[in-house]
Design an enzyme around this catalytic site. Structure first.
Site, PDB file in Angstrom:
ATOM      1  N   CYS A   2      19.008  -0.940  -7.286  1.00 56.39           N
ATOM      2  CA  CYS A   2      20.440  -1.147  -7.522  1.00 56.39           C
ATOM      3  C   CYS A   2      21.288  -0.677  -6.347  1.00 56.39           C
ATOM      4  O   CYS A   2      20.935   0.255  -5.637  1.00 56.39           O
ATOM      5  CB  CYS A   2      20.882  -0.353  -8.741  1.00 56.39           C
ATOM      6  SG  CYS A   2      19.850  -0.561 -10.170  1.00 56.39           S
ATOM      7  N   ARG A  27      18.410  -5.114  -0.945  1.00 54.94           N
ATOM      8  CA  ARG A  27      17.710  -4.059  -1.670  1.00 54.94           C
ATOM      9  C   ARG A  27      17.018  -4.590  -2.924  1.00 54.94           C
ATOM     10  O   ARG A  27      16.215  -3.890  -3.530  1.00 54.94           O
ATOM     11  CB  ARG A  27      18.691  -2.957  -2.052  1.00 54.94           C
ATOM     12  CG  ARG A  27      19.297  -2.272  -0.841  1.00 54.94           C
ATOM     13  CD  ARG A  27      20.361  -1.316  -1.254  1.00 54.94           C
ATOM     14  NE  ARG A  27      19.819  -0.199  -1.984  1.00 54.94           N
ATOM     15  CZ  ARG A  27      19.444   0.949  -1.444  1.00 54.94           C
ATOM     16  NH1 ARG A  27      19.557   1.121  -0.162  1.00 54.94           N
ATOM     17  NH2 ARG A  27      18.963   1.918  -2.173  1.00 54.94           N
ATOM     18  N   TRP A  73      19.202  -3.825 -10.679  1.00 55.87           N
ATOM     19  CA  TRP A  73      17.775  -4.167 -10.719  1.00 55.87           C
ATOM     20  C   TRP A  73      17.290  -3.645 -12.063  1.00 55.87           C
ATOM     21  O   TRP A  73      17.250  -2.431 -12.283  1.00 55.87           O
ATOM     22  CB  TRP A  73      17.081  -3.473  -9.556  1.00 55.87           C
ATOM     23  CG  TRP A  73      15.670  -3.878  -9.299  1.00 55.87           C
ATOM     24  CD1 TRP A  73      15.244  -5.007  -8.651  1.00 55.87           C
ATOM     25  CD2 TRP A  73      14.490  -3.136  -9.637  1.00 55.87           C
ATOM     26  NE1 TRP A  73      13.881  -5.007  -8.572  1.00 55.87           N
ATOM     27  CE2 TRP A  73      13.385  -3.877  -9.167  1.00 55.87           C
ATOM     28  CE3 TRP A  73      14.252  -1.932 -10.285  1.00 55.87           C
ATOM     29  CZ2 TRP A  73      12.076  -3.454  -9.330  1.00 55.87           C
ATOM     30  CZ3 TRP A  73      12.941  -1.508 -10.448  1.00 55.87           C
ATOM     31  CH2 TRP A  73      11.869  -2.268  -9.971  1.00 55.87           C
ATOM     32  N   ASN A  99      23.343   4.079 -10.592  1.00 55.07           N
ATOM     33  CA  ASN A  99      21.966   3.874 -10.130  1.00 55.07           C
ATOM     34  C   ASN A  99      21.147   5.043 -10.650  1.00 55.07           C
ATOM     35  O   ASN A  99      21.643   6.176 -10.642  1.00 55.07           O
ATOM     36  CB  ASN A  99      21.876   3.924  -8.604  1.00 55.07           C
ATOM     37  CG  ASN A  99      22.408   2.682  -7.942  1.00 55.07           C
ATOM     38  OD1 ASN A  99      22.801   1.737  -8.613  1.00 55.07           O
ATOM     39  ND2 ASN A  99      22.443   2.691  -6.623  1.00 55.07           N
ATOM     40  N   GLY A 100      19.926   4.811 -11.043  1.00 57.06           N
ATOM     41  CA  GLY A 100      19.076   5.904 -11.524  1.00 57.06           C
ATOM     42  C   GLY A 100      18.700   5.664 -12.971  1.00 57.06           C
ATOM     43  O   GLY A 100      18.811   4.543 -13.477  1.00 57.06           O
ATOM     44  N   GLU A 482      -2.620  -2.523   4.827  1.00 59.31           N
ATOM     45  CA  GLU A 482      -1.227  -2.883   5.094  1.00 59.31           C
ATOM     46  C   GLU A 482      -1.077  -4.409   5.225  1.00 59.31           C
ATOM     47  O   GLU A 482      -0.125  -5.001   4.709  1.00 59.31           O
ATOM     48  CB  GLU A 482      -0.750  -2.171   6.377  1.00 59.31           C
ATOM     49  CG  GLU A 482       0.590  -2.615   6.934  1.00 59.31           C
ATOM     50  CD  GLU A 482       1.781  -2.402   5.989  1.00 59.31           C
ATOM     51  OE1 GLU A 482       1.604  -1.808   4.922  1.00 59.31           O
ATOM     52  OE2 GLU A 482       2.882  -2.871   6.331  1.00 59.31           O
ATOM     53  N   LYS A 486       1.233  -6.867   2.826  1.00 60.86           N
ATOM     54  CA  LYS A 486       2.260  -7.800   3.323  1.00 60.86           C
ATOM     55  C   LYS A 486       2.083  -9.173   2.667  1.00 60.86           C
ATOM     56  O   LYS A 486       3.044  -9.784   2.233  1.00 60.86           O
ATOM     57  CB  LYS A 486       2.173  -7.966   4.850  1.00 60.86           C
ATOM     58  CG  LYS A 486       2.614  -6.801   5.691  1.00 60.86           C
ATOM     59  CD  LYS A 486       4.107  -6.584   5.748  1.00 60.86           C
ATOM     60  CE  LYS A 486       4.594  -5.672   4.688  1.00 60.86           C
ATOM     61  NZ  LYS A 486       4.399  -4.276   4.763  1.00 60.86           N
ATOM     62  N   GLU A 489       3.004  -9.016  -1.158  1.00 55.47           N
ATOM     63  CA  GLU A 489       4.385  -8.790  -1.592  1.00 55.47           C
ATOM     64  C   GLU A 489       5.321  -9.929  -1.243  1.00 55.47           C
ATOM     65  O   GLU A 489       6.269 -10.171  -1.977  1.00 55.47           O
ATOM     66  CB  GLU A 489       4.927  -7.441  -1.113  1.00 55.47           C
ATOM     67  CG  GLU A 489       5.134  -7.289   0.358  1.00 55.47           C
ATOM     68  CD  GLU A 489       5.705  -5.909   0.725  1.00 55.47           C
ATOM     69  OE1 GLU A 489       6.416  -5.302  -0.074  1.00 55.47           O
ATOM     70  OE2 GLU A 489       5.415  -5.463   1.856  1.00 55.47           O
ATOM     71  N   HIS A 505     -20.920  -3.050  -1.864  1.00 52.29           N
ATOM     72  CA  HIS A 505     -21.025  -2.212  -3.064  1.00 52.29           C
ATOM     73  C   HIS A 505     -20.319  -2.829  -4.261  1.00 52.29           C
ATOM     74  O   HIS A 505     -19.969  -2.134  -5.200  1.00 52.29           O
ATOM     75  CB  HIS A 505     -20.493  -0.806  -2.776  1.00 52.29           C
ATOM     76  CG  HIS A 505     -21.288  -0.085  -1.736  1.00 52.29           C
ATOM     77  ND1 HIS A 505     -22.568   0.367  -1.963  1.00 52.29           N
ATOM     78  CD2 HIS A 505     -21.009   0.217  -0.445  1.00 52.29           C
ATOM     79  CE1 HIS A 505     -23.041   0.931  -0.866  1.00 52.29           C
ATOM     80  NE2 HIS A 505     -22.112   0.848   0.073  1.00 52.29           N
ATOM     81  N   LYS A 604      14.051  -2.745  -1.990  1.00 50.27           N
ATOM     82  CA  LYS A 604      13.801  -2.139  -0.685  1.00 50.27           C
ATOM     83  C   LYS A 604      13.522  -0.646  -0.809  1.00 50.27           C
ATOM     84  O   LYS A 604      12.634  -0.115  -0.174  1.00 50.27           O
ATOM     85  CB  LYS A 604      15.019  -2.373   0.217  1.00 50.27           C
ATOM     86  CG  LYS A 604      14.898  -1.763   1.605  1.00 50.27           C
ATOM     87  CD  LYS A 604      13.797  -2.435   2.393  1.00 50.27           C
ATOM     88  CE  LYS A 604      13.550  -1.774   3.734  1.00 50.27           C
ATOM     89  NZ  LYS A 604      12.236  -2.183   4.288  1.00 50.27           N
TER      90      LYS A 604
END
Ligand code: M6R
Length: 609
Positions: A2, A27, A73, A99-100, A482, A486, A489, A505, A604
């Site tokens: 948010c 964000r 969000w 926010n939170g 990494e 990428k 996402e 394995h 973000k």
């Protein structure tokens, strides 16, 4: 996650509010809204993108010189107009953006409903509007009413309130969710991210947890939630509006990938002392004694920052001989970590506001560790709460996917490893060799970027794949993790990052012609082992896309395609090797018709646990 913006001053609030929301778009959000006082309260909200809100505002333009706005969000209650912020009190005279998370909202909602409050949304945030209403009706100032509302809640917040009861004022507070106050001439701005106020404010006050600000065109006062005034130190507002633009690139992500040679130069600027053969890290100067007696270092981080931490671990162990453990921050605080007086905990974070990383850091602090922040955003919570720190100087990263911030983290960890190494017997000649290679890398990274078109072609060739392995060993393993993150996402392709040695394995049972593998195989100390993994995949009909270094023709014919990057030493390979993986993911997303800057469901900066 948010975003919040707020304005109080002598100009119309709406243009700043809508521009601010646009700047926070990156964000991640699913609905948006504004509330303006002028003098009566008007609220306009919309589900979906800011463009939908802008459409509504064209016909319902609310005028006034005090206002708040929000991108939501969803956490409590699905994305919808009713759940979008701002939320009003029962009288429709006061509004809040938040926010939170309010953890005890259920209990508070029950109490408030019993006292006759009517709720219009499913959110946890709305309880704040009703608690505020009770304070205002009791005749409190806006700041006091907000403070008493906040004293009732458990959880985290960045919150801003306005009310017809106190026209021309806003009050804002933070606990665990960032909030900055921008200082202008006869006008004040608040935002959850300084990007929203760049170009408007001359200075900025980073509110600390438990602080509250009240502002009007006449001035502002920062105080603690328990009421004593505090010094809100005004700092210079870092960054430029130009840094928030795409500068001719179709997406921020591509722009940020291309910025990496300069980012690396910025990381190194002023920090390389070739004569002494060491790195100069001014932010660690005051904790030199504790660093000298260090017997263990823990790195805590999330997502890409965690993978950067895995690379840093290897460098620090190799060059400084200090045992390093790397924890996913969300696990660290719940596993009763061992911390002694000789333990340092280094939090790696682009935003410096990631809730899990902050919680891990606080746990480490509580247990007596020396805390170090390796952070991009100046003034962020991690930067402020650590004993010492090193900024990564990547500049504002707008795209949700971390690219230049990751590279800057790895490079900064390399400098930290050299710094610690020189205190522990790393020969100056070895340190010089590392540092001078680091200084050569911007040029080499630029040469990889020149091949960007080839990665677009590759992404097209693999455009129909639904699954991918990313495999590597040694320094190549975190790189594989990494690279896979990428692709997942932003291109929504199932990509598994795995140790190439682990393949046999279990996971090898997945390999067939429809499950390609990207194998990171530079000519390093484990090259032959990695090559065997490629052989094993080929023997099972799997298709291999290999990443190796220039001059290595050994994989031609074995791998279906070979990507080559300039040869660099084993430890620094991730700094060059990451670039093709970023470009491959970027073009894979674009080729699938997706917007790489705003992947679904992602934010973000993840400021909730
Ligand atoms: O701001 P931080 O570096 O603390 O963020 C950590 C992760 O949330 C972040 O790296 C995330 O994994 C990115 N989306 C990766 O591209």
């Amino acid at each position: 996650m948010c975003g919040i913006v707020g304005y109080v001053g002598e100009r119309e609030a709406l243009p700043f509010l809508t521009e601010g929301l646009r700047r926070l778009e990156y964000r991640g959000y699913d609905s948006a809204g504004v509330a303006v006082l002028g003098p009566s309260l008007r609220i306009v909200r919309a589900s979906g993108k800011i463009a939908a809100l802008a459409d509504r505002l064209r016909t319902e333009e609310p005028n006034g010189t005090t206002g708040i706005a929000h991108t939501r969000w969803a956490t409590h209650g699905p994305p919808s107009e009713a759940n979008a912020h701002p939320h009003a009190d029962c009288r429709h005279r006061a509004a809040i953006v938040h926010n939170g998370i309010i953890e005890n909202y259920g209990e508070l909602k029950g109490e408030l409903a019993a006292r006759g409050h009517r709720f219009a949304s499913e959110t946890d945030s709305e309880v704040l509007a009703h608690l505020l209403e009770e304070g205002l009706q009791a005749g409190k100032s806006l700041a006091d009413a907000l403070a008493s509302a906040l004293n009732r809640v458990r959880g985290t917040y960045g919150v801003v309130a306005i009310s017809e009861d106190h026209p021309g004022r806003l009050a804002a507070a933070r606990l665990g969710s960032p909030l900055v106050v921008g200082i202008g001439r006869d006008e004040y701005f608040v935002a959850s991210d300084a990007a929203a106020i760049l170009g408007h404010a001359s200075g900025v006050v980073h509110l600390k947890d438990g602080e509250l600000v009240e502002a009007s065109a006449e001035g502002y006062v920062v105080r603690s939630l328990v009421s004593a005034p505090v010094d809100g130190t005004v700092e210079r507002l870092e960054g430029t509006v130009a840094g928030l633009q795409k500068n001719g690139h179709p997406h921020f992500m591509l722009k940020e990938i291309h910025e990496q040679p300069d980012v690396l130069r910025n990381v190194l600027r002023g920090r390389v002392d070739m004569e002494a053969g060491t790195s100069i890290l001014g932010g660690l100067r005051d904790v030199g004694d504790r660093l000298a007696s260090l017997d263990r270092l823990s790195i805590v981080a999330c997502g890409s920052a965690y993978y950067a931490g895995l690379i840093g671990k290897r460098m620090i162990e190799e060059w400084a001989g200090i045992p390093v453990e790397v924890d996913v921050a969300s696990e660290y605080r719940y596993r009763d970590p061992i911390v002694t007086a000789h333990t340092a905990v280094c939090a790696v974070s682009q935003s410096g506001e990631t809730a899990d990383t902050l919680a891990a850091l606080r746990e480490a602090k509580r247990k007596g560790a020396l805390t170090i922040g390796l952070v991009n955003v100046v003034g962020s919570a991690v930067a402020r709460e650590t004993d010492a720190g090193i900024f990564t100087h990547a500049g504002p990263e707008i795209s949700v996917a971390s690219t230049k911030a990751f590279l800057a983290q790895v490079a900064t960890l390399a400098l930290l490893a050299v710094h610690l190494g020189r205190r522990r017997g790393l020969p100056s000649a070895s340190a010089r060799a590392i540092l001078s290679e680091l200084e050569r890398l911007p040029r080499l990274i630029a040469s990889v970027l020149e091949q960007a078109a080839a990665f677009r072609t590759l992404a097209r060739e693999y455009g129909a794949e639904r699954d991918f392995f990313y495999l590597g060993r040694g320094y190549g393993l975190p790189l594989a993790l990494e690279g896979a993150l990428k692709l997942k996402e932003i291109a929504y392709v199932h990509a598994e990052g795995y140790g190439a040695g682990e393949l046999k394995h279990g996971p090898i049972s997945l390999v067939d012609a429809a499950f390609p593998s990207l194998v990171i195989a530079p000519r390093d100390s484990v090259y032959e082992k990695t090559r065997s993994a490629i052989e094993q995949i080929r023997a099972r009909g799997g298709r291999v896309l290999a990443l190796t270094d220039e001059g290595n023709a050994d994989l031609d014919g074995l791998a279906a395609q070979v990507i080559r990057v300039p040869h660099v030493s084993e430890a620094l390979f991730p700094l060059v090797g990451i670039v093709p993986l970023q470009l491959f993911a970027y073009y894979s997303a674009v080729q699938r018709g997706l917007d790489p800057d705003q992947p679904r469901n992602l934010a973000k900066s993840v400021t909730v646990e």
